[in-house]
Write a protein that holds these residues in place. Structure first.
Motif, short mmCIF file in Angstrom:
data_model
loop_
_atom_site.label_atom_id
_atom_site.label_comp_id
_atom_site.label_asym_id
_atom_site.label_seq_id
_atom_site.Cartn_x
_atom_site.Cartn_y
_atom_site.Cartn_z
N LEU A 174 -0.03 -3.97 -14.00
CA LEU A 174 0.48 -4.08 -12.45
C LEU A 174 0.52 -5.42 -12.18
CD1 LEU A 174 -2.32 -1.51 -10.81
CD2 LEU A 174 0.24 -1.11 -11.73
N VAL A 175 1.60 -6.21 -12.69
CA VAL A 175 2.23 -7.52 -12.18
C VAL A 175 3.38 -7.45 -11.43
CG1 VAL A 175 2.44 -9.63 -13.03
CG2 VAL A 175 1.10 -8.43 -14.34
N TYR A 176 3.30 -7.59 -10.25
CA TYR A 176 4.46 -7.41 -9.60
C TYR A 176 5.19 -9.11 -9.14
CZ TYR A 176 7.64 -5.58 -5.79
OH TYR A 176 8.67 -5.25 -4.96
N ASP B 106 11.95 10.47 -0.98
CA ASP B 106 13.06 10.14 -1.69
C ASP B 106 13.76 8.78 -0.65
OD1 ASP B 106 15.11 10.75 -3.68
OD2 ASP B 106 16.21 10.98 -2.00
N ASP B 107 13.77 8.82 0.35
CA ASP B 107 14.28 7.53 1.04
C ASP B 107 13.69 6.44 0.68
OD1 ASP B 107 16.23 9.41 2.40
OD2 ASP B 107 15.21 9.36 4.32
N ALA B 108 12.53 6.30 0.67
CA ALA B 108 11.79 5.04 0.31
C ALA B 108 12.10 4.73 -1.13
CB ALA B 108 10.27 5.22 0.66
N VAL B 109 12.22 5.63 -2.23
CA VAL B 109 12.36 5.05 -3.52
C VAL B 109 13.86 4.75 -3.52
CG1 VAL B 109 12.77 6.24 -5.87
CG2 VAL B 109 10.74 6.97 -4.55
N ALA B 110 14.78 5.28 -2.71
CA ALA B 110 16.35 5.03 -2.89
C ALA B 110 16.49 3.67 -2.04
CB ALA B 110 16.95 6.00 -1.71
N ASP B 111 15.54 3.07 -1.06
CA ASP B 111 15.57 1.75 -0.64
C ASP B 111 15.20 0.92 -1.68
OD1 ASP B 111 16.26 2.62 1.78
OD2 ASP B 111 14.32 2.64 2.55
N GLY C 136 8.29 9.48 -7.89
CA GLY C 136 8.07 8.67 -6.70
C GLY C 136 8.25 9.24 -5.33
N ALA C 137 9.36 10.09 -5.54
CA ALA C 137 9.66 10.75 -4.19
C ALA C 137 8.54 11.77 -3.71
CB ALA C 137 10.96 11.69 -4.46
N GLU C 138 7.75 12.22 -4.77
CA GLU C 138 6.45 13.12 -4.30
C GLU C 138 5.47 12.21 -3.49
OE1 GLU C 138 5.37 14.72 -7.78
OE2 GLU C 138 7.25 16.40 -8.37
N ASP D 122 0.99 -1.31 -0.05
CA ASP D 122 0.08 0.11 -0.02
C ASP D 122 0.76 1.14 -0.15
OD1 ASP D 122 -3.23 -0.72 1.30
OD2 ASP D 122 -1.75 -2.32 0.61
N PHE D 123 1.88 1.52 0.90
CA PHE D 123 2.66 2.41 0.98
C PHE D 123 3.82 2.35 -0.30
CE2 PHE D 123 6.89 4.35 2.87
CZ PHE D 123 6.43 5.50 2.40
N LEU D 124 4.56 1.34 -0.42
CA LEU D 124 5.50 1.24 -1.46
C LEU D 124 4.78 1.09 -2.80
CD1 LEU D 124 8.47 -0.86 0.06
CD2 LEU D 124 8.13 1.67 0.05
N GLY D 125 3.62 0.51 -2.61
CA GLY D 125 3.00 0.26 -3.96
C GLY D 125 2.56 1.41 -4.66
N GLU D 126 2.38 2.68 -3.93
CA GLU D 126 2.26 3.78 -4.97
C GLU D 126 3.31 4.19 -5.66
OE1 GLU D 126 -0.34 6.19 -4.34
OE2 GLU D 126 -1.39 4.41 -3.52
N PHE D 127 4.35 3.81 -5.49
CA PHE D 127 5.72 3.88 -6.31
C PHE D 127 5.75 2.66 -7.40
CE2 PHE D 127 10.29 3.41 -7.47
CZ PHE D 127 10.45 4.42 -8.10
#
Length: 325
Positions: A40-42, A293-298, A287-289, A26-31
């Motif tokens: 949307l196949v992960y 940015d930290d989560a995208v970097a991870d 994605g940073a928006e 849900d959180f990282l899924g936004e990116f």
């Protein structure tokens, strides 16, 4: 992808917690939704020459439908259904009468409900608690089983968790029904040897043409680096996730299912992660928006690690078919 830290377990352990699922999907899924393509196949695609990520993903969905003998079936279960791409394709392209999807992600469940696909039923629940209204003709689980055993280091506990899943599937399926399963899977030696042993090299060849001593020291450093990067991915991107081995899944299914097909396709993982990484880098600012940015970097760091591990054959894209006995 990788989890290397301990976790609490009870006799009623149900896999990855709701809190960890919310973080991953849900959180990282936004990116992720910026990078996965329209389907949307992960999960890792199945590639042939000339494929795009999208066409390779469709091939993967069709493979599992065919492997599970789901085409024309009355009822099919998708365990860990993500954003519903397999459910939609089963109904629209494989003549499935009713597709049921399980997810613990409220965001994914809401997405599927909003789509309103005919004959697709979404249930926001843990597979452990699932009680179907009627038997299924086929079950498909694509990169879901990594969530089922937590982060325990004890092999017997992981196998017991996988065994519970296969027992459920055996109960849910009609006689002769199949489970088509895909997983990120460690090499046969398990997580530790998969991470710390050096990549296989031709006989007599040393890394970069160096001496055997320098090669050995580099291999030791690489092993420590691999563990560090695996733990980072565990904490920041995939909490409460652990990869199985083929042997663990085979043992867990013994007496319940026979295994007519096994595939190991690490190059499918390489090509898929390379595509995701390219798109992640291209969408980094947006994605940073969304998530910072930290989560995208991870995420980007985890994808680079996954690409390295797949290229070095430390783990693989494992595909197995289980037929009820």
């Amino acid at each position: 992808m990788i989890a290397l830290i301990g976790s609490r377990r009870t006799s009623e352990y149900k896999g990855t917690s709701s809190e960890a699922i919310l973080h991953q999907y849900d959180f990282l899924g936004e990116f992720y939704r910026l990078t996965l393509g329209p389907e949307l196949v992960y999960s890792y695609a199945m590639w042939e020459d000339g494929d795009t990520l999208e066409s390779a993903q469709i091939r993967k969905l069709d493979h599992h439908a065919q492997a599970a003998r789901a085409t024309g079936a009355a009822r099919v279960l998708d365990v860990g259904c993500g954003w519903g791409s397999l459910m939609q394709r089963l109904v629209e392209n494989h003549d499935v009468g009713h597709a049921v999807g399980l997810t613990m992600s409220p965001g994914q469940a809401a997405w599927i409900r909003q789509k309103g696909w005919p004959n697709c039923e979404i249930l926001a629940e843990n597979w452990f608690d699932h009680q179907p209204d009627a038997p299924y003709d086929a079950i498909i689980a694509i990169e879901a089983i990594e969530h089922f055993a937590g982060t325990t280091m004890l092999r017997r506990k992981r196998v017991a968790s996988y065994r519970t899943f296969f027992e459920r599937c055996h109960t849910w399926l009609r006689p002769g029904g199949r489970v088509s399963l895909q997983a990120n899977a460690w090499n046969s030696g398990g997580w530790f040897t998969s991470l710390v042993l050096p990549p296989r090299r031709p006989a007599g060849q040393t890394a970069n043409g160096g001496s055997r001593m320098r090669t050995a020291l580099k291999d030791v450093r690489d092993g420590f680096d691999n563990i560090r990067e695996g733990m980072h991915a565990s904490r920041k991107v995939f909490p409460e996730v652990f990869l199985p081995t083929r042997g663990e899944l085979t043992e867990a299914a013994r007496g319940l299912f026979r295994i007519p097909e096994v595939r190991s396709d690490p190059d499918d993982g390489v090509k898929t992660v390379a595509s995701w990484l390219e798109r992640a880098q291209a969408n980094r600012a947006r994605g940073a928006e969304l998530i910072g940015d930290d989560a995208v970097a991870d995420i980007i760091r985890e994808q680079r690690t996954a690409l390295k591990f797949l290229r070095e054959r430390r783990y693989t894209a494992l595909r197995m078919v289980f037929e009820k006995v």
